[in-house]
Design an enzyme around this catalytic site. Structure first.
Site, PDB file in Angstrom:
ATOM      1  N   CYS A  34       7.005  10.958  13.173  1.00 31.06           N
ATOM      2  CA  CYS A  34       8.190  11.540  12.533  1.00 31.06           C
ATOM      3  C   CYS A  34       9.244  11.926  13.576  1.00 31.06           C
ATOM      4  O   CYS A  34       8.921  12.431  14.648  1.00 31.06           O
ATOM      5  CB  CYS A  34       7.780  12.764  11.719  1.00 31.06           C
ATOM      6  SG  CYS A  34       9.167  13.512  10.840  1.00 31.06           S
TER       7      CYS A  34
ATOM      8  N   CYS B  99       9.817  19.739  14.329  1.00 31.76           N
ATOM      9  CA  CYS B  99       9.138  20.922  13.782  1.00 31.76           C
ATOM     10  C   CYS B  99       8.023  21.335  14.760  1.00 31.76           C
ATOM     11  O   CYS B  99       7.078  20.558  14.996  1.00 31.76           O
ATOM     12  CB  CYS B  99       8.566  20.608  12.406  1.00 31.76           C
ATOM     13  SG  CYS B  99       9.784  19.823  11.313  1.00 31.76           S
TER      14      CYS B  99
ATOM     15  N   CYS C  25       4.202  20.896  14.070  1.00 30.35           N
ATOM     16  CA  CYS C  25       3.689  19.730  13.337  1.00 30.35           C
ATOM     17  C   CYS C  25       2.986  18.670  14.181  1.00 30.35           C
ATOM     18  O   CYS C  25       3.562  18.125  15.140  1.00 30.35           O
ATOM     19  CB  CYS C  25       4.819  19.073  12.551  1.00 30.35           C
ATOM     20  SG  CYS C  25       4.172  17.810  11.417  1.00 30.35           S
TER      21      CYS C  25
ATOM     22  N   CYS D 222      -1.056  15.436  -4.458  1.00 34.78           N
ATOM     23  CA  CYS D 222       0.194  15.510  -3.692  1.00 34.78           C
ATOM     24  C   CYS D 222       0.191  14.498  -2.558  1.00 34.78           C
ATOM     25  O   CYS D 222      -0.709  14.496  -1.721  1.00 34.78           O
ATOM     26  CB  CYS D 222       0.367  16.920  -3.136  1.00 34.78           C
ATOM     27  SG  CYS D 222       1.860  17.070  -2.134  1.00 34.78           S
TER      28      CYS D 222
ATOM     29  N   CYS E 112       2.608  15.213  -7.300  1.00 36.37           N
ATOM     30  CA  CYS E 112       3.529  15.928  -6.427  1.00 36.37           C
ATOM     31  C   CYS E 112       3.784  15.044  -5.215  1.00 36.37           C
ATOM     32  O   CYS E 112       2.932  14.228  -4.851  1.00 36.37           O
ATOM     33  CB  CYS E 112       2.862  17.238  -6.010  1.00 36.37           C
ATOM     34  SG  CYS E 112       3.788  18.191  -4.796  1.00 36.37           S
TER      35      CYS E 112
ATOM     36  N   CYS F   6       7.981  23.233  -5.481  1.00 36.88           N
ATOM     37  CA  CYS F   6       6.891  23.818  -4.711  1.00 36.88           C
ATOM     38  C   CYS F   6       7.485  24.141  -3.346  1.00 36.88           C
ATOM     39  O   CYS F   6       7.873  23.228  -2.612  1.00 36.88           O
ATOM     40  CB  CYS F   6       5.747  22.814  -4.589  1.00 36.88           C
ATOM     41  SG  CYS F   6       4.455  23.372  -3.465  1.00 36.88           S
TER      42      CYS F   6
ATOM     43  N   ARG G 227      -0.180  29.570  -3.604  1.00 35.24           N
ATOM     44  CA  ARG G 227      -1.255  28.728  -3.071  1.00 35.24           C
ATOM     45  C   ARG G 227      -1.732  29.178  -1.696  1.00 35.24           C
ATOM     46  O   ARG G 227      -0.948  29.264  -0.754  1.00 35.24           O
ATOM     47  CB  ARG G 227      -0.789  27.265  -3.015  1.00 35.24           C
ATOM     48  CG  ARG G 227      -1.885  26.303  -2.571  1.00 35.24           C
ATOM     49  CD  ARG G 227      -1.508  24.844  -2.785  1.00 35.24           C
ATOM     50  NE  ARG G 227      -1.084  24.638  -4.149  1.00 35.24           N
ATOM     51  CZ  ARG G 227       0.064  24.084  -4.494  1.00 35.24           C
ATOM     52  NH1 ARG G 227       0.890  23.651  -3.596  1.00 35.24           N
ATOM     53  NH2 ARG G 227       0.380  23.944  -5.768  1.00 35.24           N
TER      54      ARG G 227
END
Ligand code: SAM
Ligand code: DTB
Ligand code: SF4
Length: 330
Positions: free
Chosen positions: A54, A58, A61, A98, A130, A190, A262
């Site tokens: 990616c 972040c 991550c 998801c 999701c 979400c 969650r």
């Protein structure tokens, strides 16, 4: 029953968050039983359909290309493989599936068409579908909605103030505008965050303020504990204290009484007793299956044993729609 509020002030949230722990848990548990069936926990399975590589930075991550984390880059999975995995999750009791992709944003290309096809497939299996695919334009959100997407995950992660310490390749505003596009397309939202990023208590409070003062609360709010990954800038951050997780969940429950809160990343580090405290404090959803996206998670068998011990039951799929239809008929 107290009304659902979207006008919480920072000061009110500070008072709740800093109240004495057992009082806080008691209040959250009371709100929880007014609005929800406390025996019921939504079981959601995650699958990384496109892994690693990616372009974003972040700091937490494992999938950011710029950090050396050892995550193997994998292109978009085939629909058949994804559907087989979804069926396995369904058979093990999951009602929400998801699909996550390590993309900065969705592009209007063949890969997106393939994801739309996967959404149709999972929806046809009777599961709540999701996706978490990064930023979306209004028309991409609409295409996902038309394919049968039930929820879109897009986390704020932390407060507006702390955001630039964690991510520099996009802004808080970018995040909020995708969330608005999702909402406008009629897909449920979400949206939650991570604790353990080096944020202050006020950062956590500010993030909860942003979430709980949205015109409509997100239907689900994941609270993740940082999984510290070797190779990322946050690899040496200290382990999140379970009491902080409990405090965060309880506060979220009080502020957003009808939302699914969650208990997300970080469960492998928690005992069953610690997780039970989180359920007491109002958590009513988990990710199941032995992997989150790239990191380990308790197995279906371990969670099954925990549910039996605590007297918890998986929530059925599309519960709200079913209740609404039943009311219309009667
Ligand atoms: N690329 C998309 C995006 O960022 O929205 C979707 C996938 S991304 C991996 C989904 C979420 O996973 C992030 O927003 C973050 O909240 C969570 N996450 C990623 N790595 C994590 C970690 N090491 N510990 C806890 N949560 C993490
Ligand atoms: C969320 O809030 N947590 C999940 C899901 N939404 C996409 C992801 C957690 C990822 C943890 C790190 C990993 O497994 O790669
Ligand atoms: Fe990871 Fe998503 Fe950030 Fe990419 S955009 S680095 S997948 S959290």
């Amino acid at each position: 029953m107290s009304a659902i509020r979207n006008d919480w002030t920072i000061q009110e949230i500070q008072e709740i968050y800093h109240s004495s722990l057992l009082e806080l848990v008691f209040r959250a548990a009371s709100v929880h039983r007014q609005y929800n069936d406390t025996a019921e926990v939504q079981v959601c399975t995650l699958l990384s359909i496109k892994t690693g590589g990616c372009s974003e930075d972040c700091a937490y991550c494992p999938q950011a290309a710029r950090y050396n984390t050892g995550v193997e880059v994998q292109p978009l999975m085939k629909k058949e493989e994804v559907l087989a995995y979804a069926q396995k999750a369904k058979d093990a009791g999951s009602t929400r599936f998801c699909m996550g992709a390590a993309w900065r944003e969705v592009r209007d290309n063949r890969d997106f068409d393939r994801v739309l096809d996967m959404v149709r497939g999972v929806n046809e299996m009777g599961m709540e579908v999701c996706c978490t695919l990064g930023m979306l334009t209004p028309s991409q959100a609409q295409k996902l909605a038309d394919a049968g997407l039930y929820a879109y995950n897009h986390n704020l992660d932390t407060s507006k103030e702390h955001y630039s310490e964690i991510i520099s390749t996009r802004t808080y505003e970018d995040r909020l505008s995708t969330l608005e596009n999702v909402r406008k397309a009629g897909v449920t939202v979400c949206c939650g965050g991570i604790i353990g990023l080096g944020e202050t208590h006020n950062d956590r409070i500010n993030m909860l303020h942003t979430l709980s003062t949205m015109p409509e609360h997100p239907e689900s709010v994941p609270i993740n504990a940082l999984v510290a990954i070797a190779g990322t800038p946050l690899e040496h951050n200290s382990k999140v204290d379970t009491w902080d997780m409990v405090r965060m969940i309880a506060t979220a429950r009080i502020l957003m009484p009808a939302t699914m809160v969650r208990l997300s990343a970080g469960r492998t580090e928690m005992s069953v007793a610690e997780q039970a405290l989180c359920f007491m404090a109002g958590a009513n959803s988990i990710f199941a299956g032995d992997k989150l996206l790239t990191t380990p998670n308790p197995s279906f068998e371990e969670d099954d044993a925990m549910f039996k011990l605590l007297g918890l039951m998986p929530r059925v799929a599309f519960k709200e729609e079913k209740e609404y239809r039943a009311e219309m008929i009667s």
